[in-house]
Design an enzyme around this catalytic site. Structure first.
Site, mmCIF file in Angstrom:
data_model
loop_
_atom_site.group_PDB
_atom_site.id
_atom_site.type_symbol
_atom_site.label_atom_id
_atom_site.label_comp_id
_atom_site.label_asym_id
_atom_site.label_seq_id
_atom_site.Cartn_x
_atom_site.Cartn_y
_atom_site.Cartn_z
ATOM 1 N N LYS A 136 36.707 -30.223 85.295
ATOM 2 C CA LYS A 136 36.248 -30.686 85.856
ATOM 3 C C LYS A 136 35.257 -30.285 87.191
ATOM 4 C CE LYS A 136 36.723 -33.534 90.456
ATOM 5 N NZ LYS A 136 37.725 -34.274 90.995
ATOM 6 N N ALA A 140 53.983 -35.549 93.685
ATOM 7 C CA ALA A 140 53.862 -35.037 94.626
ATOM 8 C C ALA A 140 55.832 -34.349 94.821
ATOM 9 C CB ALA A 140 53.997 -36.084 95.370
#
Length: 521
Positions: free
Chosen positions: A85, A19
């Site tokens: 993914k 983050a």
């Protein structure tokens, strides 16, 4: 004579991890600290503090982020133990598990085509074939995933795909890559030090932070990326936390990292989310290991039972591998931007990592902050008000969407699932939408806010993957294009099977990328 405006010349980010470094990267990419009159971006990171690493999956938006930040996709794969993914496979979410007969549905990254010709009503009428799932009827990607294939070829350029994709990645290695890129390419100042005190001025703004190793560090604007501790916005500035555990019950995660039992073991190109008695298990395949975690509610099961469920899932071969217990604060801050401080990442809020919510929200809000960052202090209050309104809507939409998965479940093997279906534990905004969708199709206009993280296409996959019943009998006259729909379903099936003959496996493609690299765009 007009008062001279106070220019923001230095941004200080407290906290690293994914983050913190995403925030630093997006801000530096916009604020240009190396340019004349650029804004200096400093990140203070405590040395030797590991990242939480809950959920190591991303959504397709991460491709744009990496590209915007100047990171080559080849470099990303070579440094982050990454794999492809293409969505999430939800196992046993709908009904109680039956031994040997796991049920599942896919939430795919290839969105169904609904803008030109929405085939959803024709699927509801059974025109795709009674046994064809919604995902397989509207997209070729589900069949590609079930065949354990990758979303592209080695000849497909960087960040382009035959189907849409995100990544699975090692969170620690990803943070290290973001660190190097932010410092070397974007001019972020990196200070390794422990923050011991946050100093406020007479107006209640943050004036500086005092560190153990680097002394006092001043700034005009501060970004709180200190995780669940929320040292700046929460503890120093006293912005309250809004608890959402009455809606989303899970509050702990037990994680384990295990190697593949065989060197050539299949790597699924999707996250596997398997529902358990009081939560669910994520299973993420990286190149060299699997990351598995059991997310659960301590109100409905014990930590010991949760660990046993996790170990039963991974099998006895890994009995000696250690687990890590993480306490999760479910909810968000009452405000996300207060005076001269913004919280991002876990300091801003957190719901369980279902649907890769963690990195998705971190990345989206960091981009939003960078895009509307004020040039002068006098503009901060206006921008802060807008930011808070937008981010509040984003969090509310995420909570609704995650709750949807539980509310639609028919499982009754634990009180956890029964309580999740009670209207009093479900947001009114979600209940109203579901009531509407019982007799009419979900519509783009139902999603009127541009700041909802999950939109119509996401809802369609979950609604009809979980067998939500929309009765459109009274609306049949609105959908006369039966032959066109049948042709679409046939073409989609043929296209999917053609792809299974050309696409490589996830492991095969990643190995080729490591050896040869991908074509630059």
């Amino acid at each position: 004579m007009e008062k001279e405006l106070s220019r923001i010349s230095r941004v200080v980010i407290v906290g690293g991890g994914t983050a913190g470094w995403l925030a630093a990267s997006h801000l530096a990419n916009k604020l240009k600290p190396l340019a004349e009159n650029g804004v200096k971006v400093t990140l203070i990171e405590s040395p030797n503090i590991p990242t939480i690493g809950v959920g190591e999956g991303t959504v397709p938006m991460m491709r744009n982020t990496l590209k915007d930040l100047g990171i080559s996709e080849t470099e990303f794969f070579k440094t982050c133990d990454a794999t492809f993914k293409q969505g999430i496979k939800f196992v046993d979410w709908l009904d109680n598990p039956t031994p040997g007969q796991a049920s599942y549905y896919h939430h795919l990254f290839d969105y169904p085509e609904i803008s030109h010709f929405d085939v959803t009503p024709y699927w509801l009428k059974g025109l795709a074939g009674e046994k064809r799932s919604f995902a397989d009827s509207v997209s070729q990607q589900g069949i590609v995933c079930d065949a354990e294939l990758a979303p592209k070829l080695i000849t497909t350029p960087e960040y382009e795909g035959i189907t849409s994709y995100g990544y699975h990645l090692d969170a620690n290695k990803f943070s290290a890559l973001l660190t190097r890129n932010a410092v070397e390419r974007h001019g972020v100042e990196h200070i390794q030090a422990h923050v011991e005190q946050v100093c406020l001025n007479d107006d209640g703004e943050i004036a500086s932070v005092i560190t153990k190793e680097a002394g006092e560090i001043s700034g005009d604007f501060f970004v709180d990326c200190t995780g669940f501790d929320c040292l700046l916005l929460g503890k120093a500035m006293q912005v309250p936390f809004v608890d959402k555990s009455d809606v989303l019950f899970v509050d702990h995660a037990l994680t384990i990292q295990i190697p593949y039992e065989k060197l050539d073991e299949v790597i699924p190109s999707y996250t596997i989310s398997t529902a358990m008695e009081a939560g669910w298990v994520w299973d993420i395949g990286l190149l060299e290991r699997r990351g598995v975690g059991h997310v659960y509610s301590s109100k409905y099961t014990s930590h010991e039972a949760a660990e046993q469920a996790l170990r039963d899932y991974v099998g006895p071969a890994f009995d000696d591998y250690p687990t890590r217990l993480i306490k999760m604060n479910i909810g968000h801050r009452e405000k996300f931007w207060h005076k001269n401080c913004v919280a991002l990442g876990l300091a801003q809020g957190f719901v369980e990592p279902l649907e890769a919510t963690g990195l998705l929200v971190f990345d989206a809000t960091a981009k939003m902050l960078a895009s509307q960052f004020p040039t002068h202090k006098e503009n901060m209050a206006i921008v802060a008000k807008q930011f808070n309104q937008r981010i509040k809507l984003s969090w509310e939409s995420v909570i609704d969407f995650v709750k949807l998965h539980y509310y639609l479940s028919r499982r009754d093997d634990n009180q956890f699932w029964l309580d999740n279906r009670k209207p009093e534990t479900t947001p009114d905004t979600l209940l109203e939408r579901l009531a509407l969708w019982k007799t009419q199709l979900p519509n783009p206009l139902d999603f009127y806010s541009g700041y909802e993280i999950f939109k119509l296409e996401n809802y369609l996959y979950v609604l009809y993957g979980m067998e939500f019943d929309t009765d459109i009998e009274a609306l049949s006259h609105r959908y006369p294009d039966i032959d066109k729909a049948k042709q679409f379903f046939t073409a989609m099936e043929n296209s999917a099977h053609a792809l299974t003959k050309t696409l490589p496996s996830n492991r095969e493609l990643v190995n080729k990328i490591l050896k040869f690299g991908l074509q630059k765009i």
